[in-house]
Design a protein around this motif. Structure first.
Motif, PDB file in Angstrom:
ATOM      1  N   GLN A  43       0.880  -1.226   0.221  1.00 13.57           N
ATOM      2  CA  GLN A  43       0.019   0.245   0.083  1.00 13.57           C
ATOM      3  C   GLN A  43       1.009   1.370   0.200  1.00 13.57           C
ATOM      4  N   LEU A  44       1.691   1.394   0.594  1.00 14.02           N
ATOM      5  CA  LEU A  44       3.298   2.809   1.065  1.00 14.02           C
ATOM      6  C   LEU A  44       3.764   2.873  -0.982  1.00 14.02           C
ATOM      7  N   ASN A  45       3.790   1.590  -1.471  1.00 12.50           N
ATOM      8  CA  ASN A  45       4.653   1.791  -2.623  1.00 12.50           C
ATOM      9  C   ASN A  45       3.715   2.163  -3.649  1.00 12.50           C
ATOM     10  N   LYS A  46       1.772   2.020  -3.533  1.00  9.12           N
ATOM     11  CA  LYS A  46       1.624   2.127  -4.477  1.00  9.12           C
ATOM     12  C   LYS A  46       0.905   3.818  -4.441  1.00  9.12           C
ATOM     13  N   LEU A  47       0.628   4.602  -2.441  1.00 10.12           N
ATOM     14  CA  LEU A  47       0.767   5.412  -2.257  1.00 10.12           C
ATOM     15  C   LEU A  47       1.567   6.608  -3.385  1.00 10.12           C
ATOM     16  N   LYS A  48       3.011   5.794  -2.535  1.00 10.33           N
ATOM     17  CA  LYS A  48       4.290   6.194  -3.162  1.00 10.33           C
ATOM     18  C   LYS A  48       4.106   7.165  -4.259  1.00 10.33           C
ATOM     19  N   ASP A  49       3.923   5.583  -5.272  1.00  6.95           N
ATOM     20  CA  ASP A  49       3.962   6.293  -6.921  1.00  6.95           C
ATOM     21  C   ASP A  49       2.801   7.181  -6.859  1.00  6.95           C
ATOM     22  N   THR A  91      -2.405  20.084  -5.128  1.00 11.41           N
ATOM     23  CA  THR A  91      -1.616  20.089  -4.177  1.00 11.41           C
ATOM     24  C   THR A  91      -2.136  19.613  -2.888  1.00 11.41           C
ATOM     25  N   LYS A  92      -3.675  19.978  -2.836  1.00  8.57           N
ATOM     26  CA  LYS A  92      -4.209  19.725  -1.923  1.00  8.57           C
ATOM     27  C   LYS A  92      -4.223  17.654  -1.847  1.00  8.57           C
ATOM     28  N   THR A  93      -4.207  17.058  -3.021  1.00  8.69           N
ATOM     29  CA  THR A  93      -4.526  16.033  -3.216  1.00  8.69           C
ATOM     30  C   THR A  93      -3.091  15.483  -1.951  1.00  8.69           C
ATOM     31  N   MET A  94      -2.443  15.991  -3.017  1.00  6.34           N
ATOM     32  CA  MET A  94      -0.197  15.378  -2.307  1.00  6.34           C
ATOM     33  C   MET A  94      -0.676  15.646  -0.999  1.00  6.34           C
ATOM     34  N   GLU A  95      -1.043  17.132  -0.824  1.00  5.13           N
ATOM     35  CA  GLU A  95      -0.630  16.467   0.641  1.00  5.13           C
ATOM     36  C   GLU A  95      -1.277  15.604   2.342  1.00  5.13           C
ATOM     37  N   ASN A  96      -2.647  15.756   1.531  1.00  2.71           N
ATOM     38  CA  ASN A  96      -3.442  14.640   1.824  1.00  2.71           C
ATOM     39  C   ASN A  96      -2.634  13.079   1.180  1.00  2.71           C
ATOM     40  N   LEU A  97      -1.876  12.728   0.690  1.00  6.63           N
ATOM     41  CA  LEU A  97      -0.653  11.434   0.692  1.00  6.63           C
ATOM     42  C   LEU A  97       0.627  11.324   1.546  1.00  6.63           C
ATOM     43  N   THR A  98       0.045  12.907   1.019  1.00  5.65           N
ATOM     44  CA  THR A  98       2.120  13.035   2.249  1.00  5.65           C
ATOM     45  C   THR A  98       0.919  12.098   4.183  1.00  5.65           C
ATOM     46  N   VAL A 100      -1.778  10.574   4.828  1.00  3.62           N
ATOM     47  CA  VAL A 100      -1.497   8.561   4.578  1.00  3.62           C
ATOM     48  C   VAL A 100      -0.225   8.403   4.410  1.00  3.62           C
ATOM     49  N   ILE A 101       0.761   8.941   3.730  1.00  6.90           N
ATOM     50  CA  ILE A 101       2.172   7.356   3.607  1.00  6.90           C
ATOM     51  C   ILE A 101       2.066   8.077   5.255  1.00  6.90           C
ATOM     52  N   GLU A 102       2.330   8.988   5.922  1.00 11.96           N
ATOM     53  CA  GLU A 102       3.011   8.829   7.393  1.00 11.96           C
ATOM     54  C   GLU A 102       2.590   7.982   7.958  1.00 11.96           C
ATOM     55  N   TYR A 104       0.816   5.172   7.789  1.00  7.60           N
ATOM     56  CA  TYR A 104       0.849   3.804   6.873  1.00  7.60           C
ATOM     57  C   TYR A 104       2.300   3.627   7.784  1.00  7.60           C
ATOM     58  N   THR A 105       2.703   4.158   7.348  1.00  7.61           N
ATOM     59  CA  THR A 105       4.265   3.928   7.781  1.00  7.61           C
ATOM     60  C   THR A 105       4.681   4.020   9.154  1.00  7.61           C
ATOM     61  N   GLU A 106       4.193   4.886   9.583  1.00  5.78           N
ATOM     62  CA  GLU A 106       3.925   4.116  11.879  1.00  5.78           C
ATOM     63  C   GLU A 106       3.442   2.997  11.737  1.00  5.78           C
ATOM     64  N   GLN A 107       2.254   3.066  10.816  1.00  2.61           N
ATOM     65  CA  GLN A 107       1.352   1.477  11.536  1.00  2.61           C
ATOM     66  C   GLN A 107       2.728   0.331  10.940  1.00  2.61           C
ATOM     67  N   ARG A 108       3.401  -0.125   9.686  1.00  4.59           N
ATOM     68  CA  ARG A 108       4.022  -0.325   9.321  1.00  4.59           C
ATOM     69  C   ARG A 108       5.164  -1.158  10.322  1.00  4.59           C
ATOM     70  N   ASP A 109       5.818   0.376  10.773  1.00  7.63           N
ATOM     71  CA  ASP A 109       6.996   0.098  11.928  1.00  7.63           C
ATOM     72  C   ASP A 109       6.785  -0.388  13.088  1.00  7.63           C
ATOM     73  N   ALA A 110       5.607   0.290  13.442  1.00 10.69           N
ATOM     74  CA  ALA A 110       4.356  -0.774  14.848  1.00 10.69           C
ATOM     75  C   ALA A 110       4.233  -2.520  14.746  1.00 10.69           C
ATOM     76  N   LYS A 111       3.948  -2.006  13.593  1.00  7.66           N
ATOM     77  CA  LYS A 111       3.716  -4.214  13.218  1.00  7.66           C
ATOM     78  C   LYS A 111       5.385  -4.341  13.408  1.00  7.66           C
ATOM     79  N   ILE A 112       6.004  -4.147  12.505  1.00  2.97           N
ATOM     80  CA  ILE A 112       7.872  -4.786  11.915  1.00  2.97           C
ATOM     81  C   ILE A 112       8.232  -4.958  13.650  1.00  2.97           C
ATOM     82  N   GLU A 113       7.771  -4.217  14.773  1.00  2.00           N
ATOM     83  CA  GLU A 113       8.394  -3.847  15.507  1.00  2.00           C
ATOM     84  C   GLU A 113       6.864  -5.274  16.447  1.00  2.00           C
ATOM     85  N   GLU A 114       6.105  -5.912  16.471  1.00  2.54           N
ATOM     86  CA  GLU A 114       5.490  -6.883  16.724  1.00  2.54           C
ATOM     87  C   GLU A 114       6.186  -7.985  16.454  1.00  2.54           C
TER      88      GLU A 114
END
Length: 149
Positions: A43-49, A91-98, A100-102, A104-114
């Motif tokens: 999902q992160l890769n898709k959003l970053k693309d 520009t607004k969509t770009m801010e929203n994507l940023t 959401v990416i943040e 998702y990154t936090e969620q991913r990092d928490a899952k990796i820690e688990e």
């Protein structure tokens, strides 16, 4: 009271979910967590693309005449707009994507820690992965048993 019993029941249920009892439950929980991490990576890769595409479009139209005609794909429909209408929306969509990416990154990092915590706690090794101390050979293989996922 019924509320306190329900609370106690929920507590015991939560404990079972966070503390798997059997080896199979440990494996199932571990595999579920790893799949969730994989989904978050995809999902992160898709959003970053998508973010990259938005940035390219913003960079391409930001210096154009604001009254110039441009086209935007909205919900599968190509819509004619002007640059001055489209640029703020992008520009607004770009801010929203940023944002959401943040998240998702936090969620991913928490899952990796688990996942890493489970690997340490239950001595889980994935086939093909070399764990700490596994380089030495087979002489100590029986001494440290863990869960093989």
């Amino acid at each position: 009271s019924p509320r306190s019993r329900a609370g106690a029941l929920e507590m015991s249920t939560e404990k079972k979910e966070t503390e798997p009892i059997s080896e199979q439950e440990v494996i199932n929980t571990y595999q579920t967590l790893r799949e969730e991490v994989s989904q978050l990576f995809r999902q992160l890769n898709k959003l970053k693309d998508e973010q990259t595409e938005h940035k390219l479009v913003i960079d391409a139209i930001k210096d154009l005449d604001p009254k110039r005609k441009c086209f935007r794909l909205i919900g599968g429909v190509l819509v004619e707009r002007t640059v001055e209408d489209t640029l703020p929306a992008l520009t607004k969509t770009m801010e929203n994507l940023t944002n959401v990416i943040e998240k998702y990154t936090e969620q991913r990092d928490a899952k990796i820690e688990e996942v890493e915590e489970m690997e340490r706690k239950y001595n889980i090794r994935v086939k093909g992965d070399v764990g700490p101390g596994d380089e030495g050979g087979d002489e100590e293989r029986g001494a440290t048993q863990g869960v093989l996922a």
